[in-house]
Design a protein around this motif. Structure first.
Motif: not given
Length: 287
Positions: A19-20, A22-23, A225-226, A228-230, A232-233
């Motif tokens: 995820l990171l 991808l972010g 999005v970045y 949010g992904i951070c 989550m990760a």
């Protein structure tokens, strides 16, 4: 049972790392869009205002649905200060990406974690081991190698100012209460900076072409999005076990700079980036 738990933890850590990565790919594309925006002659403050406005409008419905106690209005002073730090940092990002290669600018942005340490001591009175100061100096040495004083460009100062604003903003987050809403923090930080960003944008306001709107919306969405992904990760695994994945962003922007802008970094950028990454890694081990 222990083997099953270990497998689940390992899978969660792997997913967090992916995820990171991808972010960081997403935010690297965001940097490309900002660099393209800079080439259109857009006013930096107008860019910041419109990005803050778009992000605030996107987050407003979700913020409004939060329970009143979780909307973060009680900490509005901290959000206001962080918003104006973000205003300064965003304008500096915009200008530095115009004049510096993607890889060079992003390598300097990595000074933020190194600046967080002395700022935490000054602003939050945190206790820090003496060796940590030496590691911070090592990291700043790496930044000097990246910027190459023999070929110094004034935009390097703006990149450093970006790192400072990021570090100060991170330190101020620690003054927010536990259990805070991340969504409320994201919304208020940008919404409260709208008046100042508008005041700065109005004197040099320019008509906004359709392609500029596309770049603005794209960069704002990628930024959300970045973040949010951070979130989550880092909720899935310990930061110390996955944070190194953030360095993938430096690889992405280097490749994108080569392919899209014919920017081929010199040896000093690679060497300096390695020194900075090593210093950040040592700093995390100490703390």
């Amino acid at each position: 049972m222990q083997r099953i738990r270990a497998r689940m933890a390992a899978d969660g850590q792997l997913l967090a790392i992916l995820l990171l990565v991808l972010g960081n790919l997403m935010i690297s594309f965001g940097d490309v869009l900002v660099k393209l925006l800079g080439q259109t002659g857009t006013n930096p403050y107008q860019y910041v205002f419109l990005r803050f406005l778009l992000t605030s409008l996107l987050l407003l419905p979700f913020w409004w649905r939060l329970p009143r106690a979780r909307r973060g209005l009680g900490q509005w002073k901290i959000h206001l200060l962080r918003g104006h730090l973000l205003l300064m940092g965003s304008a500096c990002v915009f200008v530095s990406l115009i004049y510096l290669p993607l890889a060079t600018a992003n390598a300097v942005f990595y000074a933020a974690p190194l600046m967080t340490l002395p700022l935490a001591v000054l602003l939050s009175r945190e206790q820090v081991r003496p060796a940590a100061y030496g590691i911070s100096l090592l990291g700043f040495g790496g930044i000097l190698v990246v910027l190459n004083p023999a070929e110094w460009h004034w935009a390097g100062w703006l990149a450093l100012l970006t790192a400072f604003s990021m570090a100060a903003s991170n330190v101020l987050v620690r003054r927010l209460p536990q259990g805070r809403s991340v969504l409320a923090t994201l919304f208020l930080t940008q919404a409260l900076a709208l008046p100042a960003s508008l005041a700065l944008a109005l004197p040099g306001w320019q008509p906004v072409a359709a392609e500029v709107w596309l770049l603005l919306v794209g960069s704002a969405l990628l930024g959300i999005v970045y973040q949010g992904i951070c979130i989550m990760a880092y909720a899935m695994a310990d930061a110390s076990k996955i944070a190194a994945s953030e360095y993938s962003g430096l690889v992405f922007v280097t490749l994108m700079g080569m392919v899209l802008f014919s920017e081929f970094p010199g040896w000093n950028v690679y060497l300096g980036a390695l020194v900075v990454i090593a210093a950040i890694g040592l700093q995390r081990r100490l703390r």
